[in-house]
Design an enzyme around this catalytic site. Structure first.
Site, PDB file in Angstrom:
ATOM      1  N   ASP A   1     -50.155 -51.474  37.776  1.00 22.92           N
ATOM      2  CA  ASP A   1     -51.099 -52.054  36.827  1.00 22.92           C
ATOM      3  C   ASP A   1     -51.549 -53.402  37.365  1.00 22.92           C
ATOM      4  O   ASP A   1     -50.879 -53.992  38.208  1.00 22.92           O
ATOM      5  CB  ASP A   1     -50.441 -52.223  35.448  1.00 22.92           C
ATOM      6  CG  ASP A   1     -51.444 -52.077  34.313  1.00 22.92           C
ATOM      7  OD1 ASP A   1     -52.557 -52.647  34.419  1.00 22.92           O
ATOM      8  OD2 ASP A   1     -51.128 -51.386  33.318  1.00 22.92           O
TER       9      ASP A   1
ATOM     10  N   TYR B   1     -69.018 -44.272  29.003  1.00 26.88           N
ATOM     11  CA  TYR B   1     -67.626 -43.830  28.991  1.00 26.88           C
ATOM     12  C   TYR B   1     -67.535 -42.309  29.080  1.00 26.88           C
ATOM     13  O   TYR B   1     -66.745 -41.772  29.861  1.00 26.88           O
ATOM     14  CB  TYR B   1     -66.942 -44.339  27.722  1.00 26.88           C
ATOM     15  CG  TYR B   1     -65.486 -43.965  27.617  1.00 26.88           C
ATOM     16  CD1 TYR B   1     -64.531 -44.598  28.403  1.00 26.88           C
ATOM     17  CD2 TYR B   1     -65.062 -42.979  26.726  1.00 26.88           C
ATOM     18  CE1 TYR B   1     -63.185 -44.258  28.311  1.00 26.88           C
ATOM     19  CE2 TYR B   1     -63.722 -42.639  26.631  1.00 26.88           C
ATOM     20  CZ  TYR B   1     -62.790 -43.279  27.423  1.00 26.88           C
ATOM     21  OH  TYR B   1     -61.466 -42.935  27.329  1.00 26.88           O
TER      22      TYR B   1
ATOM     23  N   ASN C   1     -53.737 -42.762  35.048  1.00 33.92           N
ATOM     24  CA  ASN C   1     -54.027 -43.185  33.683  1.00 33.92           C
ATOM     25  C   ASN C   1     -54.922 -44.420  33.598  1.00 33.92           C
ATOM     26  O   ASN C   1     -55.567 -44.642  32.577  1.00 33.92           O
ATOM     27  CB  ASN C   1     -52.703 -43.461  32.954  1.00 33.92           C
ATOM     28  CG  ASN C   1     -52.905 -44.121  31.616  1.00 33.92           C
ATOM     29  OD1 ASN C   1     -53.393 -43.516  30.669  1.00 33.92           O
ATOM     30  ND2 ASN C   1     -52.545 -45.396  31.525  1.00 33.92           N
TER      31      ASN C   1
ATOM     32  N   ASP D   1     -54.664 -53.022  41.716  1.00 37.95           N
ATOM     33  CA  ASP D   1     -56.019 -52.904  41.187  1.00 37.95           C
ATOM     34  C   ASP D   1     -56.625 -51.643  41.784  1.00 37.95           C
ATOM     35  O   ASP D   1     -56.835 -51.560  42.996  1.00 37.95           O
ATOM     36  CB  ASP D   1     -56.838 -54.134  41.583  1.00 37.95           C
ATOM     37  CG  ASP D   1     -58.254 -54.124  41.022  1.00 37.95           C
ATOM     38  OD1 ASP D   1     -58.724 -53.051  40.577  1.00 37.95           O
ATOM     39  OD2 ASP D   1     -58.909 -55.176  41.056  1.00 37.95           O
ATOM     40  N   VAL D   2     -56.917 -50.647  40.939  1.00 35.89           N
ATOM     41  CA  VAL D   2     -57.370 -49.357  41.463  1.00 35.89           C
ATOM     42  C   VAL D   2     -58.765 -49.415  42.062  1.00 35.89           C
ATOM     43  O   VAL D   2     -59.221 -48.437  42.664  1.00 35.89           O
ATOM     44  CB  VAL D   2     -57.316 -48.248  40.386  1.00 35.89           C
ATOM     45  CG1 VAL D   2     -55.894 -48.019  39.928  1.00 35.89           C
ATOM     46  CG2 VAL D   2     -58.243 -48.558  39.214  1.00 35.89           C
TER      47      VAL D   2
ATOM     48  N   ALA E   1     -56.691 -42.830  20.529  1.00 39.16           N
ATOM     49  CA  ALA E   1     -55.257 -43.083  20.474  1.00 39.16           C
ATOM     50  C   ALA E   1     -54.972 -44.463  19.888  1.00 39.16           C
ATOM     51  O   ALA E   1     -55.792 -45.390  19.979  1.00 39.16           O
ATOM     52  CB  ALA E   1     -54.646 -42.966  21.867  1.00 39.16           C
TER      53      ALA E   1
END
Length: 248
Positions: free
Chosen positions: A37, A145, A80, A53-54, A178
Site C-alpha cells: 500500500d 469509475y 485490490n 505505489d501501483v 461496501a
C-alpha cells in the site's frame, strides 16, 4: 490444517477496507501475507507491510520481489488497490481519466506482470482482481469509475485464458457498495451524509452496505485450493444489487 497453510499471498491496497479484511482472513487461515500500500500505517505486525505505489513499475517490481523473498515465494495475488471517481462522462478531464485508469487498470497489470514469474513456480497459483458491480450494472454519476471496472472484468477473463495452461487461475469479485473507510469519506463529503448512506443502503436489496469481511470471504474462496476448477469468473458480492429486481 488450513487451506492456506504454507501458501504466500500479496494483497495490494491492503492497509484498510476490503484489502485489510482480506489480508487478515488469509493470515488467519494460515497464509503468509504481505500487504502492499502507499501507506502501511496501522497494518498489524502479523502481516508483512511494504510501501508500494501501483502506478510506478519499478516500485511494484521491487515490492513483489521483496514480498516473495520475505514469504519464501508467492502463490496468491489479490489485486485490490484502486481509487474512485464521480461524475458523468463530462465531469472529468483527460488527466483524471488517465490517472484513474493508471491506478485501477494498469496498476493491476503492473502487479500481475511482476508476480507472474513467481506464480509460475507455484502449484496453487491464483490471482483475484477486485472489480465492482459498476462493471455489470449502470450506475449514475460513475462513468469513469465504471469504465475502469469494466476493463478489469475483461482483463480478468483475458488473463484467465492466457495463463490457464500455466496452472494460474484468474478470477474477480464484484462488490457492491461496501462499508469501507473510502465510502465513509464520500458520505462525510455529502450535503446530508445520513440521507446519502440511506440511499446507498436502499439500492442494495439486502438493505445494507456490504461488509468488507463478506468480500474477503469471497476472495479467499477464489484464491484457495477449494476453487481449483474455477477460473475466468466474476463473483458478485453485492447484496443482490446487479441481479435482483424486487417489487416495492
Amino acid at each position: 490444517m488450513s487451506d492456506f497453510d504454507g501458501l504466500a499471498a500479496v494483497v495490494t491496497g491492503g492497509a484498510s477496507g476490503i484489502g485489510l479484511a482480506t489480508a487478515t482472513l488469509l493470515a488467519r487461515s494460515g497464509a503468509g501475507v504481505a500487504v502492499l500500500d502507499r501507506s502501511t500505517d496501522g497494518v498489524p505486525d502479523s502481516l508483512v507491510a511494504l510501501e508500494c505505489d501501483v502506478t510506478d513499475d519499478d516500485t511494484v517490481r521491487a515490492a513483489i520481489d521483496q514480498a516473495a523473498d520475505r514469504l519464501g515465494g508467492l502463490d496468491v495475488v489479490v489485486n485490490n488497490a484502486g481509487i474512485g471517481a464521480q461524475g458523468t462522462v463530462e465531469a472529468n478531464d483527460d488527466d483524471e481519466w488517465h490517472r484513474v485508469f493508471d491506478v485501477n487498470v494498469v496498476g493491476m497489470v503492473r502487479v500481475a506482470r511482476a508476480a507472474l514469474p513467481w506464480l509460475r513456480r507455484s502449484s496453487h497459483a491464483a490471482i483475484v482482481n477486485v472489480c465492482s458491480v459498476a462493471a455489470t450494472a449502470g450506475l449514475p454519476n460513475r462513468a469513469l469509475y465504471s469504465a475502469t471496472k469494466g476493463a478489469v472484468l475483461s482483463l480478468t477473463q483475458a488473463m484467465a485464458a492466457d495463463h490457464i495452461a500455466e496452472g494460474i487461475r484468474v478470477n474477480c469479485v464484484n462488490p457492491g457498495t461496501a462499508d469501507t473507510p473510502w465510502v465513509q469519506r464520500l458520505l462525510d463529503a455529502a450535503p446530508d451524509p445520513a440521507a446519502e448512506r440511506a440511499a446507498l443502503e436502499a439500492r442494495q436489496p439486502t438493505g445494507r452496505l456490504v461488509p468488507p469481511d463478506d468480500v474477503a470471504a469471497a476472495i479467499a474462496y477464489l484464491a484457495g485450493p477449494a476453487s481449483g476448477s474455477v477460473t475466468g469468473t466474476s463473483l458478485a458480492v453485492d447484496g443482490g444489487m446487479q441481479g435482483l429486481r424486487l417489487r416495492k
